[in-house]
Design a protein around this motif. Structure first.
Motif, PDB file in Angstrom:
ATOM      1  N   GLN A   1     -11.270  -3.401  -1.354  1.00  0.00           N
ATOM      2  CA  GLN A   1      -9.895  -3.865  -1.601  1.00  0.00           C
ATOM      3  C   GLN A   1      -9.779  -5.365  -1.336  1.00  0.00           C
ATOM      4  O   GLN A   1      -9.142  -6.103  -2.098  1.00  0.00           O
TER       5      GLN A   1
ATOM      6  N   GLN B   1      -6.307  -1.040  -6.188  1.00  0.00           N
ATOM      7  CA  GLN B   1      -5.443  -1.411  -5.074  1.00  0.00           C
ATOM      8  C   GLN B   1      -5.612  -2.885  -4.723  1.00  0.00           C
ATOM      9  O   GLN B   1      -4.635  -3.610  -4.510  1.00  0.00           O
TER      10      GLN B   1
ATOM     11  N   LEU C   1       1.810   1.703  -3.606  1.00  0.00           N
ATOM     12  CA  LEU C   1       0.650   2.137  -4.395  1.00  0.00           C
ATOM     13  C   LEU C   1       0.337   3.606  -4.155  1.00  0.00           C
ATOM     14  O   LEU C   1      -0.040   4.332  -5.080  1.00  0.00           O
TER      15      LEU C   1
ATOM     16  N   PHE D   1       0.809  -1.225   0.000  1.00  0.00           N
ATOM     17  CA  PHE D   1       0.000   0.000   0.000  1.00  0.00           C
ATOM     18  C   PHE D   1       0.841   1.273   0.000  1.00  0.00           C
ATOM     19  O   PHE D   1       0.476   2.242  -0.676  1.00  0.00           O
TER      20      PHE D   1
ATOM     21  N   THR E   1      -4.979   5.160  -6.115  1.00  0.00           N
ATOM     22  CA  THR E   1      -5.872   5.371  -4.976  1.00  0.00           C
ATOM     23  C   THR E   1      -7.225   4.683  -5.150  1.00  0.00           C
ATOM     24  O   THR E   1      -8.009   4.635  -4.210  1.00  0.00           O
TER      25      THR E   1
END
Length: 229
Positions: free
Chosen positions: A198, A175, A164, A161, A170
């Motif tokens: 997610q 994600q 990312l 994360f 985002t």
């Protein structure tokens, strides 16, 4: 002694790290990595046999299978979104597998790595049982494949994360797909802690990438062997 202390020790360390993670938002405070490292430290310092610890945690291993099946729940909850974007998702996951396996073979060729080692590394981004099975069909070493899967999963859960975020990704669905495709079940668990969307898309990517790797990795590996003569 470790046979009886295995489950209490594992549960206590997990809960302690989980509580610590609530107070300190750091990717290094990982509920999988830190307990594992601490348990390894305890086994080394006390001279306990790791097989006794493994036998003691057998009930937890059985629950792990149920936990993997439970990943189907967020998939069901996001079924409408998934149906709308199914083919783009399948395409993205297939490209992810091609990149993962292809770059492994390319770098292996440049470094003149042994084919047996490459067959063990090529399955690094899918779940352990699939990785061991697919690796074995290509002549790899399942134990190495399993170890790499765990390392890749932990790395993905820790830095996934943050990377990312730096890359400007985002969108929750993107994600999730990235985490599931690159860090399999461990990454999916980390994605589920961030949000239900997610988690759902990470679960889907984990499944699709597992199937795609089983289908694409062997022919790509044999093509590589043919090219290098």
């Amino acid at each position: 002694m470790m046979l009886w202390l295995a489950i209490p020790l594992t549960a206590a360390l997990y809960l302690a790290v989980k509580k610590l993670a609530r107070h300190y938002k750091s990717p290094l405070i990982n509920t999988i990595m830190l307990p594992a490292l601490l348990i390894i430290g305890v086994l080394v310092l006390t001279g306990q046999d790791s097989s006794a610890y493994q036998a003691g945690t057998k009930p937890l291993n059985l629950l792990l299978e149920l936990a993997v099946v439970a990943f189907a729940l967020p998939l069901y909850q996001q079924a409408a979104k998934i149906r709308q974007q199914l083919w783009p998702i399948v395409l993205c996951c297939s490209i992810s597998v091609l990149i993962s396996v292809g770059t492994t073979l390319l770098l292996g060729g440049i470094l003149h790595a042994q084919p047996q080692l490459l067959a063990s590394i090529a399955t690094k981004s899918i779940t352990t049982p699939l990785a061991m099975s697919v690796s074995a069909t290509m002549g790899g070493i399942p134990a190495i494949a399993a170890g790499l899967v765990i390392i890749v999963g932990m790395m993905g859960a820790i830095i996934g994360f943050p990377v990312l975020k730096i890359a400007g990704v985002t969108h929750p669905e993107a994600q999730g797909l990235a985490m599931g495709a690159s860090a399999h079940a461990i990454g999916t668990g980390a994605a589920a802690e961030v949000g239900p969307v997610q988690g759902a898309f990470a679960s889907l990517a984990m499944v699709v990438c597992g199937i795609a790797t089983a289908l694409l990795a062997p022919p790509l590996f044999h093509l590589y062997l043919w090219l290098i003569g």
